[in-house]
Every structure is written in structure tokens, then in C-alpha cells.
Design an enzyme around this catalytic site. Structure first.
Site, mmCIF file in Angstrom:
data_model
loop_
_atom_site.group_PDB
_atom_site.id
_atom_site.type_symbol
_atom_site.label_atom_id
_atom_site.label_comp_id
_atom_site.label_asym_id
_atom_site.label_seq_id
_atom_site.Cartn_x
_atom_site.Cartn_y
_atom_site.Cartn_z
ATOM 1 N N TYR A 112 -19.059 -27.193 36.696
ATOM 2 C CA TYR A 112 -20.026 -26.160 37.078
ATOM 3 C C TYR A 112 -20.190 -26.217 38.592
ATOM 4 C CZ TYR A 112 -24.363 -23.542 37.539
ATOM 5 O OH TYR A 112 -25.324 -22.642 37.928
ATOM 6 N N ASP A 153 -17.122 -22.799 35.400
ATOM 7 C CA ASP A 153 -17.711 -21.732 36.213
ATOM 8 C C ASP A 153 -17.516 -22.134 37.662
ATOM 9 O OD1 ASP A 153 -19.270 -20.004 37.652
ATOM 10 O OD2 ASP A 153 -21.139 -20.432 36.582
ATOM 11 N N HIS A 254 -22.657 -15.235 31.000
ATOM 12 C CA HIS A 254 -21.209 -15.491 31.032
ATOM 13 C C HIS A 254 -20.640 -15.380 29.618
ATOM 14 C CE1 HIS A 254 -21.168 -17.735 35.046
ATOM 15 N NE2 HIS A 254 -22.454 -17.701 34.763
#
EC number: 3.1.11.2
Lengths: 264, 264
Positions: A112, A153, A254
DNA sequence: GCATACCCGG
DNA sequence: CCGGGTATGC
């Protein structure tokens, strides 16, 4: 072997979407981001009951990453945290070696990356430093023979074609030249953008902001990526975006992205 | 004519319980307390669609009272706020004259009395002052001929028999001698406790705290009351507590209490 | 807009 | 325990 990355934006809120997804898509490995919970609060029992081993790196309120590995695949060499900054307390990186009886092993990371906004704050240099730490670590991972998949991500829009309205992102940390250059530097280490390698079309998005009717207007961006080492890229057979999940009730902002690798 | 009082503890959260209650019990007048919303946010359309005229006195976050009057009953002389303290900004009192073709008119108030805890704070004197203001106003309402029903969450346990464990409330603002004396002073003006007049049994409760498993242990108290003027008491035919609503999902901590008056 | 966290009120 | 508010992150 199917590997999925998904920023769930709170594992607790998204469990009603995750469990059916696991049952229907049956991915072999799932890389989750933004758990937004501590390890003790992760709904481990429910995910294990769905047939997955669970490795988490959580923290209170923010961030948090996990790896779900479908049984009977074996998990080894779990690494929590990205090397290169012993002061970094944020739960943004977890990695493990996954092996099974009928497939070559894969080293998989759930990442992340920092958002980096506002750009005039320490958050942006932190993002760039994180990307550089990731590049150095990713380079090191190429040393052994195993396939590597760095999924997560990235909070980076690689190209103008990866945004419905690139102009709107011009001065945003997700699209600034330095962010994009750092992402390209990862590719330059020998990694392949798995989705882009399979699907050259424009209009492939993985995130739509909750605000301003972005989903309704399809004002999306592609910021969730699976980067494949050469050995992994050699095994790449398909990649896709599970866009329908954005249309459910109370969705994450997402959606999952999945690559399929051959057994080796 | 049936008149119900119900502290809903957020009208927005309780609408899924209120609308079926209106459809099934079909009360003629409903006195609501603890709306916890401003007038603009009250779900007026839904309640009107259920066949009721709506008069509200709301405020942000706390308090808030309303009167629902079933069509074709007519609403007149709406009073917002209890007289006696022009500085008092809290939305705790609304009153109206309700009349219909087949029934003698009734003046009805929906009242949310201050809780008064902690006793050593200004909240307790405010409660006692409010009770005294209510007594003076209630006395004045007896001057004309119409029946009066003062209904609401009084935040007063009138007698030990009105609590499952009176000892636990000994030093609480809901049960202190001064609070109970102020409630008796209302009765001394000529008002009748409608439920008590119909049902002398112990164990008649209208509130069970969310905490400490009070509902499961039936550790309730009776604090929601309908006080009837002599003309109203003459018409009293029945009174009951709609206890089942406390057992629903996401209930209010209070349940409705209803009196039935003859047409006159 | 949708998640946290923490506070208040009951 | 369960409402509401505010602040913060993205």
C-alpha cells in the site's frame, strides 16, 4: 495460478464483498490493502473458513496489508515491512514465498504505497522515498530464481491513458512526473506491468473516487498494479479488472485486479 | 381515540420501526421525543404518507419533539416551547389542540423532560425548574374545558414499584425525592397518571438501558407517562405498553405507551 | 463520500 | 451500548 490485488478500504466493512469474491473467483493468492484494523481485529476465522491462510500486517485506523493464500498452497519466508527505513511504522508492506505441489513458487508482496498528497507536505517526499526503497528491494528480489509479483495500490497513475481525465490529476501526487518516473524506475529494474501487458486498451480503471459521482461518470484511474519479475512475466497468461464490485452496495473505492500465471 | 408517547432516540434511526407501528397500531396521536434532528431533516414525507400530519420542534443532535396527528383529525393552536424561561433553547416541548368530527377535542403535549444527571451539575436544577414550569403551565391548561394529555419522557420514576431495582436508582436524578415530589406536584394539580390508573401491577416498564444487558434481565424503569386532566381522565378506557418493540433489531431504549380515550 | 478515532449525552 | 457531533485521511 491467479493472484489478485484489492484495496478493500476497511476489511471489516468489506467482508460481505470479500467472502463471495473468494468463493466465486477462487483466486490462489489475494493481496489486500487498507485493512484499517489491527491484527487482532482482522476477521481471520471467516477468511480461513473460506479456505485461505492469512498473513496480516495491521495497524490502528490506517493502512494495513494482508496476504491470503488458498489451501493447500504453502506460505513461507513472511516479511513484514519494507526494508530501508527502520523508523517507518506504517503498515504498508507484507511479502511471502508461496509454493504448491503443482506450481512453481512465487514470491508475492501486498503493497500500500503512500498517497503523497498534499504535495507541499512531508507526505510527498515520504512517498518518493518509499518508491525508491521499493525499487531497491525489488531489485534484490531478482537475485534468486523465483518468480516475483509485487501487487498493490501504488497510488501512481502510470500514463495519461490510465486516467479518464488526466488534466484533473496534473498536479496531484498520483500523477506528478516524479511519481511516474519512480514507477517507471521499477519497471526499468526488469518488472512488467501485468495488466497493461495483457490489455493495451484505454479506459482500464481500478479506482473511482466516492465523491463527485466519479463512478457514475466513469471518472476512474488505474492505480492498482501487479508488477511481474521476468520469471513471473514469462508465465503471464491473462489479466483482468473485476469492475463489477464497484457497483455493489457500500463498495470499496477500488476494485480487484487479477493476473493468471501458468504453473511454470 | 388512542394517544401514544414514544421516545424514539433518533427519528432517523427509528423510522423502520415507527412506520410499521403507525400502520399496525393506527394511533390517532403520537407524541415523539428525542428526534435528534433539525426540522428540515425530519422524515416528514414518509410520515405524511402513512396518513399523519406532522408538527415538529427539532434541534441539532439533541432533544427534539414532535406530534403526529392522524388524518382527518385537525391540528390547531400549536405551541412550541414551554413557557417560563425565554432563555431556554432546548427543544423539549410541543403542544397542540386536536379536534375531529367524531370526538371531543384534546389538547396534547409531547414533552422531553431533562434527564438531570449528574445531580451535582446545573443539569439537575434545570430539570427541577423545568418540572416547576411544566406544573404552572399544566395548571393553566385546566382553565378551559378541553381535555388535556401531557405525554412524554418525564425522566422520573414515580414510585419504587416503577423500577426493577429501585435501590440502583437511589441517588439518580430520575428517582431523587425532589424529582418525585415535582412529579407528584403535577398530579396534585389534578392530573392522572394514565397507565397507572389502568394497570396497578408492578413490573410495568417503558425504558431499558442499552448497557449491562438491562433488557435481557428485564432491569427496566417506568419513566414515560401520559398525564390526563380530569376531563381526559373521565374518558380513559385503556392504557398499555408496547413492550415488544424493545425486542426488535436496533430498538430505541424506550417503548411506546398508549392510552385510549372515549370519544367524549 | 466513506472510512477511521475520539468526545458527549443518556 | 448506542445515538449524535467533530476532526482527519484519502
Amino acid at each position: 495460478m491467479r493472484i489478485t490485488t484489492w484495496n478493500v478500504n476497511s476489511i471489516k466493512q468489506r467482508l460481505p464483498h470479500l467472502l463471495p469474491f473468494l468463493d466465486e473467483a477462487r483466486p490462489d493468492i489475494v493481496c489486500l490493502q487498507e485493512l484499517k484494523c489491527q491484527d487482532e481485529a482482522f476477521p481471520r476465522a471467516e477468511v480461513e473458513a473460506a479456505g485461505y491462510a492469512v498473513e496480516t500486517l495491521g495497524q490502528k485506523a490506517y493502512n494495513g496489508v494482508a496476504l491470503l493464500v488458498r489451501k493447500p498452497l504453502a506460505v513461507a519466508e513472511v516479511r513484514r515491512g519494507l526494508p530501508g527505513d527502520s523508523e517507518d511504522e506504517q503498515a504498508r508492506y507484507i511479502e511471502a514465498l508461496v509454493s504448491g505441489p503443482e506450481t512453481q513458487p512465487v514470491r508475492v508482496a501486498s503493497i500500500y504505497l503512500p498517497n503523497g498528497n498534499p504535495v507541499a507536505s512531508p507526505k510527498y517526499p515520504y512517498k518518493l522515498a518509499f518508491l525508491e526503497r521499493l525499487r531497491l528491494h525489488a531489485r534484490g528480489l531478482l537475485d534468486d530464481e523465483t518468480a516475483v509479483v509485487l501487487a498493490g495500490d501504488y497510488n501512481v497513475i502510470p500514463e495519461p491513458a490510465d486516467a479518464a481525465d488526466p488534466e484533473a490529476w496534473r498536479s496531484d501526487a498520483l500523477f506528478l512526473p516524479q511519481s511516474r518516473a519512480a514507477f517507471r524506475a521499477l519497471l526499468a529494474e526488469g518488472y512488467t506491468d501485468g495488466l497493461r501487458a495483457c490489455d493495451p486498451r484505454d479506459g482500464l480503471y481500478t479506482f473511482w473516487d466516492y465523491q463527485a459521482g466519479c463512478w457514475q461518470r466513469n471518472a476512474g484511474i488505474r492505480i492498482d498494479h501487479l508488477l511481474l519479475s521476468p520469471q513471473a512475466a514469462d508465465r503471464l497468461v491473462a489479466a483482468s479488472v473485476q469492475k463489477h464490485l464497484r457497483g455493489l452496495d457500500k463498495p470499496s473505492d477500488h476494485v480487484p485486479v487479477t493476473v493468471e500465471l501458468s504453473a511454470g
